[in-house]
Design a protein around this motif. Sequence first.
Motif, PDB file in Angstrom:
ATOM      1  N   ASN A   2       5.894   7.985  -2.482  1.00  0.00           N
ATOM      2  CA  ASN A   2       5.390   7.893  -1.471  1.00  0.00           C
ATOM      3  C   ASN A   2       5.087   8.854  -0.952  1.00  0.00           C
ATOM      4  OD1 ASN A   2       7.688   9.102   0.192  1.00  0.00           O
ATOM      5  ND2 ASN A   2       9.172   7.329   0.300  1.00  0.00           N
ATOM      6  N   SER A  97      -3.053   5.540   8.671  1.00  0.00           N
ATOM      7  CA  SER A  97      -1.867   4.247   8.661  1.00  0.00           C
ATOM      8  C   SER A  97      -1.684   3.831   9.787  1.00  0.00           C
ATOM      9  CB  SER A  97      -0.869   5.173   7.879  1.00  0.00           C
ATOM     10  OG  SER A  97      -0.143   5.490   9.084  1.00  0.00           O
ATOM     11  N   ASP A 148      -8.450   7.800   0.587  1.00  0.00           N
ATOM     12  CA  ASP A 148      -7.430   6.119  -0.187  1.00  0.00           C
ATOM     13  C   ASP A 148      -8.055   6.562  -1.531  1.00  0.00           C
ATOM     14  OD1 ASP A 148      -6.835   5.324   2.087  1.00  0.00           O
ATOM     15  OD2 ASP A 148      -8.613   3.738   2.185  1.00  0.00           O
ATOM     16  N   GLU A 152      -4.625   5.751  -4.453  1.00  0.00           N
ATOM     17  CA  GLU A 152      -5.416   4.761  -5.818  1.00  0.00           C
ATOM     18  C   GLU A 152      -5.178   5.669  -7.003  1.00  0.00           C
ATOM     19  OE1 GLU A 152      -8.377   2.386  -7.816  1.00  0.00           O
ATOM     20  OE2 GLU A 152      -9.041   2.836  -5.749  1.00  0.00           O
ATOM     21  N   LEU A 156      -0.477   4.879  -4.594  1.00  0.00           N
ATOM     22  CA  LEU A 156      -0.009   3.934  -3.561  1.00  0.00           C
ATOM     23  C   LEU A 156      -1.302   2.890  -2.857  1.00  0.00           C
ATOM     24  CD1 LEU A 156       1.085   8.016  -2.508  1.00  0.00           C
ATOM     25  CD2 LEU A 156       2.158   5.764  -2.961  1.00  0.00           C
ATOM     26  N   PRO A 157      -0.229   2.677  -1.670  1.00  0.00           N
ATOM     27  CA  PRO A 157      -1.235   1.466  -0.823  1.00  0.00           C
ATOM     28  C   PRO A 157      -2.672   2.063  -0.646  1.00  0.00           C
ATOM     29  CG  PRO A 157       0.474   1.898  -0.465  1.00  0.00           C
ATOM     30  CD  PRO A 157       0.721   1.918  -1.645  1.00  0.00           C
ATOM     31  N   PRO A 158      -3.504   2.044   0.388  1.00  0.00           N
ATOM     32  CA  PRO A 158      -5.081   2.674   0.646  1.00  0.00           C
ATOM     33  C   PRO A 158      -4.033   3.226   2.160  1.00  0.00           C
ATOM     34  CG  PRO A 158      -5.376   0.761   0.459  1.00  0.00           C
ATOM     35  CD  PRO A 158      -4.536   0.815  -0.027  1.00  0.00           C
ATOM     36  N   ASP A 161      -3.948   0.989   5.306  1.00  0.00           N
ATOM     37  CA  ASP A 161      -2.375   0.029   5.141  1.00  0.00           C
ATOM     38  C   ASP A 161      -1.431  -0.180   5.127  1.00  0.00           C
ATOM     39  OD1 ASP A 161      -1.274  -2.203   4.126  1.00  0.00           O
ATOM     40  OD2 ASP A 161      -2.807  -2.654   2.072  1.00  0.00           O
ATOM     41  N   ALA A 164       1.484  -1.841   3.805  1.00  0.00           N
ATOM     42  CA  ALA A 164       2.119  -1.268   2.250  1.00  0.00           C
ATOM     43  C   ALA A 164       2.924  -0.077   2.206  1.00  0.00           C
ATOM     44  CB  ALA A 164       0.844  -1.798   1.616  1.00  0.00           C
ATOM     45  N   GLN A 165       2.235   0.575   3.287  1.00  0.00           N
ATOM     46  CA  GLN A 165       2.822   1.457   3.736  1.00  0.00           C
ATOM     47  C   GLN A 165       4.136   1.615   3.410  1.00  0.00           C
ATOM     48  OE1 GLN A 165       2.160   4.977   2.349  1.00  0.00           O
ATOM     49  NE2 GLN A 165      -0.156   4.641   1.848  1.00  0.00           N
ATOM     50  N   ALA A 168       6.333   0.195   0.881  1.00  0.00           N
ATOM     51  CA  ALA A 168       6.543   1.802  -0.613  1.00  0.00           C
ATOM     52  C   ALA A 168       7.998   2.186   0.120  1.00  0.00           C
ATOM     53  CB  ALA A 168       5.229   2.382  -0.845  1.00  0.00           C
TER      54      ALA A 168
END
Length: 184
Positions: A2, A97, A148, A152, A156-158, A161, A164-165, A168
């Motif tokens: 992360n 984020s 981003d 990727e 990791l997510p963008p 997002d 999604a962060q 994670a």
Amino acid sequence: MNIENLDQRRFTARDVREVVGVSYKTLSDWDSKGALATRRSKEAGWRRFRARDLFALMVQVEIRSRFGVPIERLRWIRSVMERRGADHLRHVMEMASNGFQMLLWTDLKGNFIVDADDEIALMVRRGVLPSRTTPDAAIVVSLNPLADRLLEVLGLPPAGDAAAQLKAVLDEAAAGHDKRAKGR
């Protein structure tokens, strides 16, 4: 992985070539001219890069390709992005984020501002920053797409997002909790 332990992973010149899209020749040329943020491993002397080094290089490549900026000015960008305590990648990720579009505004001489698009627009409207964006006056680069793309590659997510962060981070915390519970 992360954003809290983003810089633990090290990248090779091969990784840089694949992520950033520059050749070994370009890496060597930029390294010899001081425009490359890099560390060398003690054993073999190979270049090693942190995620923030890759991000700095992505910013430099974007500026060079869009504005034709000479390597000497890119060296200044590298020096600003490597200053002690500076972590532009983490800053962009945290702000993105929360829904912000992050920009870099620089005159490539002494001013380097990473901030949300509305803040930079406000500074331009108030006359704090020039409105003309050319390499002779100033340039503006959108940082979210660069961050981003790097995220990727890291799996990791963008940055934009937030859900999604958060997932994670929670997944990683849960995995750590499960390991501790098994150890009891």
